[in-house]
Write a protein that holds these residues in place. Structure first.
Motif, short mmCIF file in Angstrom:
data_model
loop_
_atom_site.label_atom_id
_atom_site.label_comp_id
_atom_site.label_asym_id
_atom_site.label_seq_id
_atom_site.Cartn_x
_atom_site.Cartn_y
_atom_site.Cartn_z
N ASP A 166 18.85 -2.95 6.78
CA ASP A 166 18.92 -2.51 7.75
C ASP A 166 16.80 -2.28 7.33
O ASP A 166 16.63 -2.47 8.08
CB ASP A 166 19.20 -0.86 7.23
N LEU A 167 16.52 -2.30 6.35
CA LEU A 167 15.59 -1.96 6.13
C LEU A 167 14.90 -3.29 6.20
O LEU A 167 13.63 -3.98 7.24
CB LEU A 167 15.22 -2.00 4.15
N LYS A 168 15.42 -4.45 5.67
CA LYS A 168 14.46 -5.60 6.20
C LYS A 168 14.46 -6.35 7.47
O LYS A 168 13.75 -6.18 8.15
CB LYS A 168 15.89 -6.83 5.76
N ILE B 236 16.15 -13.07 1.52
CA ILE B 236 15.33 -12.84 0.33
C ILE B 236 15.41 -11.51 -0.39
O ILE B 236 16.30 -11.26 -0.13
CB ILE B 236 13.25 -12.49 1.36
N LYS B 237 14.77 -11.73 -1.64
CA LYS B 237 15.42 -11.02 -2.73
C LYS B 237 15.23 -9.36 -2.43
O LYS B 237 13.79 -9.26 -1.35
CB LYS B 237 14.57 -11.08 -3.50
N VAL C 124 14.06 -7.00 -3.99
CA VAL C 124 12.34 -6.54 -4.78
C VAL C 124 11.21 -6.32 -3.68
O VAL C 124 10.66 -5.94 -3.23
CB VAL C 124 12.07 -6.98 -5.96
N ASP C 125 11.42 -8.16 -2.88
CA ASP C 125 10.72 -8.79 -1.91
C ASP C 125 10.90 -7.94 -0.54
O ASP C 125 9.66 -7.39 0.01
CB ASP C 125 11.21 -10.30 -1.55
N VAL C 126 12.44 -7.06 -0.23
CA VAL C 126 12.06 -6.55 0.84
C VAL C 126 11.22 -5.04 0.97
O VAL C 126 10.65 -4.61 1.28
CB VAL C 126 13.74 -5.99 0.86
N LEU C 127 11.74 -4.65 -0.53
CA LEU C 127 11.52 -2.49 -0.96
C LEU C 127 9.72 -3.79 -0.99
O LEU C 127 8.76 -2.49 -0.99
CB LEU C 127 11.58 -2.80 -2.72
N ARG C 128 8.95 -4.28 -1.61
CA ARG C 128 7.44 -4.20 -1.41
C ARG C 128 7.32 -5.03 -0.18
O ARG C 128 5.85 -3.98 -0.35
CB ARG C 128 7.61 -5.96 -2.81
N ASP D 294 4.39 -17.81 3.83
CA ASP D 294 3.32 -17.27 3.05
C ASP D 294 4.23 -18.00 1.26
O ASP D 294 6.07 -17.23 1.31
CB ASP D 294 2.92 -16.62 2.56
N LYS D 295 4.15 -18.24 0.42
CA LYS D 295 4.75 -18.08 -0.86
C LYS D 295 5.03 -16.80 -1.42
O LYS D 295 3.54 -15.60 -1.20
CB LYS D 295 4.03 -18.88 -1.89
N GLY D 296 5.88 -16.22 -1.35
CA GLY D 296 6.13 -14.85 -2.18
C GLY D 296 5.89 -13.63 -1.09
O GLY D 296 5.10 -13.43 0.06
#
Length: 92
Positions: A31-33, A50-51, A53-57, A86-88
């Motif tokens: 849902d956040l993503k 995507i990980k 942690v990347d969604v949270l970031r 983009d990378k990351g």
């Protein structure tokens, strides 16, 4: 049943709770993503894995961007906004 498998009742109950917790987290992260797609992440990222942690970031970066808009009173973006190419995804 627990005695037949050698697993205690407490362990079985713990496993059930953990499966429920994992399912809830999976739905919440999805849902956040979805909410970040098109506003912070590009639309192209919607179908990509995507990980978490990347969604949270990304969520942290989006909140920072909104905070900056409120503080500055403008729509200028002072933080890097990641796009699918983009990378990351960190906003370091």
């Amino acid at each position: 049943m627990a005695h037949q498998t050698g697993v205690s009742e407490k362990r079985l109950e713990h496993n059930v709770r953990e499966r429920k917790r994992t399912a809830i987290m999976r739905v919440a992260m999805g849902d956040l993503k979805e909410r970040l797609c098109g506003t912070y992440f590009s639309e192209g990222i919607r179908k990509k894995k995507i990980k978490n942690v990347d969604v949270l970031r990304g969520a942290i970066g989006y909140i920072r961007m909104l905070k900056d808009i409120l503080v500055k009173g403008s729509t200028e973006q002072s933080h890097f906004i990641p796009r699918s190419g983009d990378k990351g995804f960190s906003n370091g």
